[in-house]
Scaffold this motif. Structure first.
Motif, PDB file in Angstrom:
ATOM      1  N   LEU A  51       0.837  -1.197   0.000  1.00 32.52           N
ATOM      2  CA  LEU A  51       0.000   0.000   0.000  1.00 32.52           C
ATOM      3  C   LEU A  51       0.874   1.250   0.000  1.00 32.52           C
ATOM      4  N   ALA A  52       1.898   1.252   0.852  1.00 31.39           N
ATOM      5  CA  ALA A  52       2.814   2.394   0.915  1.00 31.39           C
ATOM      6  C   ALA A  52       3.580   2.551  -0.397  1.00 31.39           C
ATOM      7  N   ARG A  53       4.002   1.439  -0.956  1.00 30.71           N
ATOM      8  CA  ARG A  53       4.750   1.458  -2.218  1.00 30.71           C
ATOM      9  C   ARG A  53       3.950   2.136  -3.334  1.00 30.71           C
ATOM     10  N   GLN A  54       2.654   1.845  -3.393  1.00 33.19           N
ATOM     11  CA  GLN A  54       1.807   2.404  -4.446  1.00 33.19           C
ATOM     12  C   GLN A  54       1.363   3.837  -4.139  1.00 33.19           C
ATOM     13  N   ALA A  55       1.284   4.166  -2.852  1.00 33.58           N
ATOM     14  CA  ALA A  55       0.763   5.484  -2.461  1.00 33.58           C
ATOM     15  C   ALA A  55       1.813   6.584  -2.526  1.00 33.58           C
ATOM     16  N   ILE A  56       3.048   6.261  -2.187  1.00 35.16           N
ATOM     17  CA  ILE A  56       4.066   7.301  -2.019  1.00 35.16           C
ATOM     18  C   ILE A  56       4.362   8.083  -3.297  1.00 35.16           C
ATOM     19  N   PRO A  57       4.564   7.442  -4.458  1.00 34.43           N
ATOM     20  CA  PRO A  57       4.880   8.241  -5.655  1.00 34.43           C
ATOM     21  C   PRO A  57       3.829   9.297  -5.979  1.00 34.43           C
ATOM     22  N   GLY A  58       2.556   8.916  -5.914  1.00 38.21           N
ATOM     23  CA  GLY A  58       1.486   9.875  -6.184  1.00 38.21           C
ATOM     24  C   GLY A  58       1.459  10.996  -5.164  1.00 38.21           C
ATOM     25  N   ALA A  59       1.696  10.622  -3.891  1.00 37.59           N
ATOM     26  CA  ALA A  59       1.711  11.639  -2.833  1.00 37.59           C
ATOM     27  C   ALA A  59       2.855  12.629  -3.053  1.00 37.59           C
ATOM     28  N   LEU A  60       4.024  12.114  -3.418  1.00 37.61           N
ATOM     29  CA  LEU A  60       5.171  12.991  -3.648  1.00 37.61           C
ATOM     30  C   LEU A  60       4.931  13.933  -4.830  1.00 37.61           C
ATOM     31  N   LYS A  61       4.338  13.406  -5.894  1.00 41.47           N
ATOM     32  CA  LYS A  61       4.069  14.261  -7.050  1.00 41.47           C
ATOM     33  C   LYS A  61       3.005  15.310  -6.746  1.00 41.47           C
ATOM     34  N   THR A  62       2.044  14.973  -5.888  1.00 45.48           N
ATOM     35  CA  THR A  62       1.040  15.957  -5.483  1.00 45.48           C
ATOM     36  C   THR A  62       1.696  17.084  -4.700  1.00 45.48           C
ATOM     37  N   VAL A  63       2.559  16.712  -3.746  1.00 47.61           N
ATOM     38  CA  VAL A  63       3.272  17.727  -2.959  1.00 47.61           C
ATOM     39  C   VAL A  63       4.174  18.552  -3.874  1.00 47.61           C
ATOM     40  N   GLU A  64       4.795  17.888  -4.835  1.00 46.96           N
ATOM     41  CA  GLU A  64       5.666  18.607  -5.773  1.00 46.96           C
ATOM     42  C   GLU A  64       4.871  19.627  -6.583  1.00 46.96           C
ATOM     43  N   GLY A  65       3.619  19.286  -6.902  1.00 47.51           N
ATOM     44  CA  GLY A  65       2.754  20.235  -7.595  1.00 47.51           C
ATOM     45  C   GLY A  65       2.502  21.481  -6.761  1.00 47.51           C
ATOM     46  N   PHE A  66       2.261  21.285  -5.461  1.00 44.14           N
ATOM     47  CA  PHE A  66       2.103  22.436  -4.562  1.00 44.14           C
ATOM     48  C   PHE A  66       3.390  23.254  -4.517  1.00 44.14           C
ATOM     49  N   TRP A  67       4.533  22.547  -4.477  1.00 42.68           N
ATOM     50  CA  TRP A  67       5.830  23.231  -4.377  1.00 42.68           C
ATOM     51  C   TRP A  67       6.106  24.089  -5.611  1.00 42.68           C
ATOM     52  N   THR A 112      12.096  16.486   0.636  1.00 42.69           N
ATOM     53  CA  THR A 112      13.450  16.056   0.994  1.00 42.69           C
ATOM     54  C   THR A 112      13.414  14.672   1.636  1.00 42.69           C
ATOM     55  N   GLU A 113      12.669  14.568   2.715  1.00 41.46           N
ATOM     56  CA  GLU A 113      12.596  13.294   3.429  1.00 41.46           C
ATOM     57  C   GLU A 113      11.874  12.237   2.597  1.00 41.46           C
TER      58      GLU A 113
END
Length: 315
Positions: A48-64, A78-79
């Motif tokens: 679940l974490a493996r599949q969730a993290i990439p999308g979460a990171l790209k969403t945060v990157e969009g905000f950034w 970073t983390e």
């Protein structure tokens, strides 16, 4: 004329109000995302974490992208990229290595380098221009840089060092990259010195410099300049500061030190017995022993099972 001026004022005010609302929303969202980050570290389901993290990171990157100076977003990225690289991308690389799949090894090696480079780049955003330049200078420049950097930059320093060490690990055939190993050690030594005066509240972050040094000193067998005894001490220090709950430290210690001391050693502190006993201890300890680091402990179990399944081949 007055009507045109009035309309211009209204449009200008609306635009300013819109920008203000957008900035406020991004600021509020970034704080919520930062506070929500521990939920991922507490995840018990590896896939679940493996599949969730990439999308979460790209969403945060969009905000950034919309707010590149937001420190909360930069910290998450970073983390997040360093953790994603360690827990998942390197896992694929390690599986390929055990399978001796050369094409997959090269692919995941390259991907690991790119993921850890993202982590490094985000860390350097916080550390600033001087770090972005002098980190890649000679030893004198790095020492001066560290002497000027205090505990307030610990988080970014830690992940810059971890990312750089991981990049080196995935580029061992490149002499120019290998030259950064002393830089990694200097960073971790500096962080540990800072921690002795001001122990960090995040115990996992307190353990990471010791794990990095353990990895560094066990990268080569003793006959080739490695220092497995010093590596073991650093891994044990990581276990000590986490009250023996950070199972990944024990898993890596068992694998790295065990293999580095495999020749002519039957002691419980080295060789195959050390490898087997410590991995067995990891698997006998529930990942829930540290709920706040459940995902890291799940990764430790995953690796421990893999290593034990290959014990006869390795020794």
């Amino acid at each position: 004329m007055r009507l045109a001026l009035l309309l211009a004022i209204i449009v200008s005010s609306s635009a300013a109000c819109s920008r203000f609302s957008e900035n406020l929303a991004l600021k509020t969202t970034s704080k919520i995302l930062r506070k929500a980050q521990p939920s991922l570290q507490q995840e018990a389901d590896y896939e679940l974490a493996r599949q969730a993290i990439p999308g979460a990171l790209k969403t945060v990157e969009g905000f950034w992208v919309n707010k590149p100076d937001n420190p909360n977003l930069i910290a998450i990225l970073t983390e997040g990229y360093c953790q994603y690289g360690t827990a998942f991308v390197e896992d694929d690389w390690e599986v390929a290595k055990f399978k001796k799949d050369i094409e997959a090894i090269d692919y995941h090696n390259d991907r690991s380098t790119k993921i850890f480079t993202r982590c490094l780049n985000y860390a350097l955003l916080t550390l600033g221009p001087k770090w972005q330049k002098d980190l890649f200078g000679d030893e004198t420049a790095v020492k001066k840089l560290l002497a000027e950097t205090n505990k307030n930059k610990r988080f970014s320093m830690l992940f810059a060092g971890l990312a750089l060490g991981s990049i080196v690990n995935h580029n061992l055939t490149r002499i120019d990259t290998l030259s950064y190993l002393p830089t990694v050690q200097l960073i971790m030594d500096h962080i540990i010195a800072l921690d002795q005066k001001n122990p960090p509240k995040n115990l996992a972050h307190a353990a990471l410099p010791y794990i990095a040094l353990g990895m560094l000193h066990s990268a080569r067998p003793q006959a080739m300049g490695g220092n497995p005894e010093l590596a073991r001490k650093h891994f044990e220090d990581a276990l000590k500061v986490t009250n023996d709950r950070f199972l990944l430290a024990r898993t890596l210690m068992a694998y790295r030190v065990g293999l580095a001391t495999m020749n002519g050693c039957e002691s419980s502190k080295c060789g195959r017995k050390f490898f087997h006993d410590n991995l067995k201890q990891v698997l006998e300890t529930a990942p829930s022993v540290w709920p706040e680091q459940r995902l890291a402990n799940e990764v430790a179990h995953r690796k421990a099972r893999r290593y034990l399944s290959k014990e006869k081949e390795l020794f």
